[in-house]
Design a protein around this motif. Structure first.
Motif, PDB file in Angstrom:
ATOM      1  N   SER A 170       0.846  -1.221  -0.126  1.00 15.92           N
ATOM      2  CA  SER A 170      -0.006   0.012   0.260  1.00 15.92           C
ATOM      3  C   SER A 170       0.948   1.485   0.076  1.00 15.92           C
ATOM      4  O   SER A 170       0.336   2.354  -0.271  1.00 15.92           O
ATOM      5  CB  SER A 170      -1.027   0.072   1.191  1.00 15.92           C
ATOM      6  OG  SER A 170      -0.470   0.194   2.319  1.00 15.92           O
ATOM      7  N   SER A 171       2.263   1.150   0.231  1.00 11.97           N
ATOM      8  CA  SER A 171       3.101   2.198   0.157  1.00 11.97           C
ATOM      9  C   SER A 171       3.006   2.779  -1.350  1.00 11.97           C
ATOM     10  O   SER A 171       3.505   4.119  -1.448  1.00 11.97           O
ATOM     11  CB  SER A 171       4.464   2.009   0.631  1.00 11.97           C
ATOM     12  OG  SER A 171       5.038   1.010  -0.072  1.00 11.97           O
ATOM     13  N   THR A 173       0.573   3.412  -2.876  1.00 15.03           N
ATOM     14  CA  THR A 173      -0.316   4.223  -3.074  1.00 15.03           C
ATOM     15  C   THR A 173      -0.343   5.639  -2.355  1.00 15.03           C
ATOM     16  O   THR A 173      -0.674   6.691  -2.821  1.00 15.03           O
ATOM     17  CB  THR A 173      -1.744   3.615  -2.195  1.00 15.03           C
ATOM     18  OG1 THR A 173      -1.593   2.506  -2.519  1.00 15.03           O
ATOM     19  CG2 THR A 173      -2.993   4.341  -2.560  1.00 15.03           C
ATOM     20  N   TYR A 174       0.588   5.426  -1.287  1.00 18.56           N
ATOM     21  CA  TYR A 174       0.808   6.800  -0.561  1.00 18.56           C
ATOM     22  C   TYR A 174       1.982   7.422  -1.220  1.00 18.56           C
ATOM     23  O   TYR A 174       2.202   8.903  -1.003  1.00 18.56           O
ATOM     24  CB  TYR A 174       1.418   6.334   1.074  1.00 18.56           C
ATOM     25  CG  TYR A 174       0.273   5.766   1.572  1.00 18.56           C
ATOM     26  CD1 TYR A 174      -0.927   6.078   1.817  1.00 18.56           C
ATOM     27  CD2 TYR A 174       0.689   4.502   2.222  1.00 18.56           C
ATOM     28  CE1 TYR A 174      -2.056   5.423   2.500  1.00 18.56           C
ATOM     29  CE2 TYR A 174      -0.137   3.763   2.958  1.00 18.56           C
ATOM     30  CZ  TYR A 174      -1.728   4.059   3.034  1.00 18.56           C
ATOM     31  OH  TYR A 174      -2.542   3.559   3.628  1.00 18.56           O
ATOM     32  N   ASN A 175       2.930   6.840  -1.893  1.00 16.68           N
ATOM     33  CA  ASN A 175       4.140   7.395  -2.413  1.00 16.68           C
ATOM     34  C   ASN A 175       3.958   7.360  -3.869  1.00 16.68           C
ATOM     35  O   ASN A 175       4.499   6.314  -4.575  1.00 16.68           O
ATOM     36  CB  ASN A 175       5.390   6.669  -2.199  1.00 16.68           C
ATOM     37  CG  ASN A 175       5.558   6.658  -0.771  1.00 16.68           C
ATOM     38  OD1 ASN A 175       6.018   7.637  -0.089  1.00 16.68           O
ATOM     39  ND2 ASN A 175       5.400   5.710  -0.097  1.00 16.68           N
ATOM     40  N   ARG A 176       3.284   8.254  -4.541  1.00 14.27           N
ATOM     41  CA  ARG A 176       2.826   8.220  -5.899  1.00 14.27           C
ATOM     42  C   ARG A 176       4.046   8.937  -6.666  1.00 14.27           C
ATOM     43  O   ARG A 176       3.840   9.983  -7.595  1.00 14.27           O
ATOM     44  CB  ARG A 176       1.591   8.717  -6.204  1.00 14.27           C
ATOM     45  CG  ARG A 176       0.462   7.979  -5.859  1.00 14.27           C
ATOM     46  CD  ARG A 176      -0.830   8.531  -6.097  1.00 14.27           C
ATOM     47  NE  ARG A 176      -1.970   8.043  -5.494  1.00 14.27           N
ATOM     48  CZ  ARG A 176      -2.556   7.071  -6.285  1.00 14.27           C
ATOM     49  NH1 ARG A 176      -2.333   6.570  -7.536  1.00 14.27           N
ATOM     50  NH2 ARG A 176      -3.707   6.422  -5.662  1.00 14.27           N
TER      51      ARG A 176
END
Ligand code: URA
Length: 199
Positions: A170-171, A173-176
């Protein structure tokens, strides 16, 4: 009762007896036992509790895509979590609308399941454990943050196997940003190399 059924019963008892916070249901691990490869995530979300399996929601789809990209099929590996119930936070807005969202498990919640995860690892007898994110990393190693060790392998005397820390899927999604994605994808290739050495 077989060992897996006993684990499930223990997870159910721990989850049902936990009164400090409201939780959103529980799941067990998934996949063959024993298994040379074991992935350990953080805690289930809504989709996981609905289906009774780890990593089937948005993060799970990402995870499976990368897994397949290094020629591993989900059905051949063990996948589990560090906390077996869904940690949630409940918010009520000024208009009275209630929303439920995921939150990371507290250390005390991770510790509730220490014996369960240890037992699952000992039944799985993995040659390699891949930790996904900070929660399983801190639980299974002495590292303090994924940023300091991702994509490298270490030997664990405690679990008698290799541990390979990775960022949580899911990182992404946070680090686009492209640099993060590139680094994340390189870690999967490093994992592929490590598997060739370890298995
Ligand atoms: N994230 C996790 O860490 N575990 C799951 O099972 C699903 C999402």
């Amino acid at each position: 009762m077989n060992n897996l059924q006993t684990l499930k019963t223990k997870i159910e008892t721990i989850s049902n007896n936990y009164k400090e916070e409201t939780t959103g249901g529980f799941i067990t691990g998934d996949g063959p036992i024993p298994s040379d490869i074991m992935f350990v995530g953080e805690a289930p979300g809504k989709s996981e509790v609905e289906s009774g399996k780890p990593f089937v929601g948005v993060a799970g789809k990402n995870f499976e895509k990368y897994l397949n990209s290094i020629d591993i099929e989900r059905k051949n590996i063990r996948i589990t979590n560090t906390c077996f119930f869904r940690p949630i936070k409940i918010k009520t807005s000024k208009t009275g609308k209630t929303t439920i969202s995921n939150r990371p498990p507290k250390i005390s919640e991770v510790n509730l399941f220490k014996e369960i995860l240890d037992e699952e690892i000992s039944l799985t007898k993995p040659k390699i454990i891949i930790t996904l994110g900070n929660v399983p990393l801190k639980r299974l190693t002495t590292f303090k943050a994924i940023g300091e060790c991702h994509g490298t392998s270490i030997h664990s005397d405690e679990f008698n196997c290799t541990i390979f820390p990775m960022y949580h899927p899911s990182s992404l999604t946070y680090n686009r940003n492209d640099d993060f994605k590139k680094m994340y994808e390189e870690d999967w290739l490093k994992l592929k190399d490590t598997l060739q050495k370890v298995l």
